[in-house]
Design an enzyme around this catalytic site. Structure first.
Site, PDB file in Angstrom:
ATOM      1  N   ASP A 272      11.706  -4.183  40.668  1.00  0.00           N
ATOM      2  CA  ASP A 272      10.931  -5.104  39.834  1.00  0.00           C
ATOM      3  C   ASP A 272      10.049  -6.012  40.689  1.00  0.00           C
ATOM      4  O   ASP A 272      10.526  -6.697  41.608  1.00  0.00           O
ATOM      5  CB  ASP A 272      11.862  -5.962  38.972  1.00  0.00           C
ATOM      6  CG  ASP A 272      12.387  -5.216  37.763  1.00  0.00           C
ATOM      7  OD1 ASP A 272      11.781  -4.197  37.374  1.00  0.00           O
ATOM      8  OD2 ASP A 272      13.410  -5.650  37.197  1.00  0.00           O
TER       9      ASP A 272
ATOM     10  N   HIS B 117      15.499   1.254  39.916  1.00  0.00           N
ATOM     11  CA  HIS B 117      15.916   1.751  38.613  1.00  0.00           C
ATOM     12  C   HIS B 117      14.759   2.471  37.929  1.00  0.00           C
ATOM     13  O   HIS B 117      13.591   2.321  38.308  1.00  0.00           O
ATOM     14  CB  HIS B 117      16.449   0.618  37.720  1.00  0.00           C
ATOM     15  CG  HIS B 117      15.465  -0.474  37.450  1.00  0.00           C
ATOM     16  ND1 HIS B 117      15.139  -1.441  38.380  1.00  0.00           N
ATOM     17  CD2 HIS B 117      14.731  -0.765  36.347  1.00  0.00           C
ATOM     18  CE1 HIS B 117      14.251  -2.271  37.863  1.00  0.00           C
ATOM     19  NE2 HIS B 117      13.973  -1.873  36.632  1.00  0.00           N
TER      20      HIS B 117
ATOM     21  N   HIS C 293      11.482   2.273  40.468  1.00  0.00           N
ATOM     22  CA  HIS C 293      10.798   1.073  40.942  1.00  0.00           C
ATOM     23  C   HIS C 293      11.776  -0.063  41.227  1.00  0.00           C
ATOM     24  O   HIS C 293      12.913  -0.074  40.758  1.00  0.00           O
ATOM     25  CB  HIS C 293       9.743   0.605  39.929  1.00  0.00           C
ATOM     26  CG  HIS C 293      10.315   0.171  38.614  1.00  0.00           C
ATOM     27  ND1 HIS C 293      10.788   1.073  37.672  1.00  0.00           N
ATOM     28  CD2 HIS C 293      10.494  -1.064  38.071  1.00  0.00           C
ATOM     29  CE1 HIS C 293      11.230   0.417  36.613  1.00  0.00           C
ATOM     30  NE2 HIS C 293      11.070  -0.884  36.830  1.00  0.00           N
TER      31      HIS C 293
END
Length: 299
Positions: A113, A248, A111
């Site tokens: 953030d 990440h 994803h």
């Protein structure tokens, strides 16, 4: 002055002091020693920002001195900080979110953030407080490389396309935003892929099946090991990453307690090529589910 330490490592002297910088992988990430993030100077902050733009994710071991106040002050070196819409917060410091493994804090899917917001964060700063003796690593992927290794015809097809990013927590919150599939970095000018398996629902200019196929390819391509680093945490390590050009994932291979504190820096609206295609118009009898997340899952 820069002097060689060992293969891939350098020591840099200057106004920011002496920094020991060691690559984590060939694609992304460096470990930085020789700095106290709780007492960071203007010169050091400028050097850290330059390193982030170059390497995308930075790791700072041995930051036991970092307090919530210092954490917020560090984040403000990069811009305004935000209060996360739903994560638990540290008492007296609403900008600092608490991420705990036994309270749903396992982000074990790739994803970006808060990409479901109109202005996703510039950067995230994570202070790992407690980690298991084994497992619980985090992986980052370089989305510059993900874009640059696509074929030229495929890159041309993506120009001007957008993607919708959606957060749905039933009875709690729903947010969505539409961003370019290919983002142009506001500071470096480089292009990166900007779709993510956790949040991206569809490309509105394509049919549902076309969107599913394109997104699934982009998800898999952007997560290739050759674009990644994998970091083994130690307590009181701090990571700073450029949220505009990375993805990440936290590896969920542990049962022990893991806790971290995070502050995010308010971002700007992602920029890309001017949209050049209208949204897809489904036929009257066509099944079309535009806000279903993750192309690899069934209807």
């Amino acid at each position: 002055m820069t002097q060689s330490l060992s293969p891939g490592a350098t020591t840099i002297d200057g106004a920011a002091g002496q920094l020991d910088i060691r690559p984590v992988s060939g694609a992304i990430g460096v470990e930085v020693r020789g700095i106290d993030l709780n007492e960071i100077t203007d010169e050091q902050a400028a050097r850290v920002r330059a390193l982030m733009l170059e390497h995308l994710v930075l790791f700072f071991p041995g930051q036991e001195n970092l307090t919530p106040r210092g954490h917020v002050a560090l984040a403000k070196r990069f811009g305004d900080v935000e209060v996360h819409p739903f994560l638990p917060r540290v008492e007296e410091y609403p900008e600092v979110t608490r991420i705990e493994s036994d309270k749903g804090g396992k982000a074990d899917e790739w994803h970006i953030d808060v990409s479901f917001a109109p202005n996703p964060p510039v950067a995230s700063i994570l202070h790992l407080i407690t980690c298991p003796p084994a497992g619980g690593d985090t992986m980052w992927s370089n989305q510059y490389l993900a874009y640059e290794t696509l074929s030229q015809p495929f890159r041309e097809m993506l120009e001007g396309l957008t993607a919708v990013h959606v957060l749905k927590l039933p009875h709690v919150i729903e947010m969505s935003a539409e961003h370019p599939v290919v983002r142009v970095h506001p500071e470096t000018g480089r292009r990166s892929l900007y779709v993510t398996r956790m949040w991206t629902s569809h490309i509105p200019q394509l049919s549902r099946h076309e969107s599913d196929a394109v997104l699934q390819h982009l998800f898999e391509h952007s997560e290739r090991p050759s674009f990644q680093c994998r970091y083994r945490w130690e307590p009181h390590t701090v990571a700073i990453w450029d949220n505009r050009a990375t993805q990440h994932v936290a590896v969920n291979d542990y049962q022990d307690y893991r806790a971290a504190q995070r502050v995010v820096v308010v971002g700007d609206r992602p920029a890309g090529d001017t949209p050049r295609r209208p949204d897809y118009e489904p036929s009257a009898d066509e099944r079309y589910y535009p806000r279903r997340i993750n192309a690899h899952r069934g209807y």
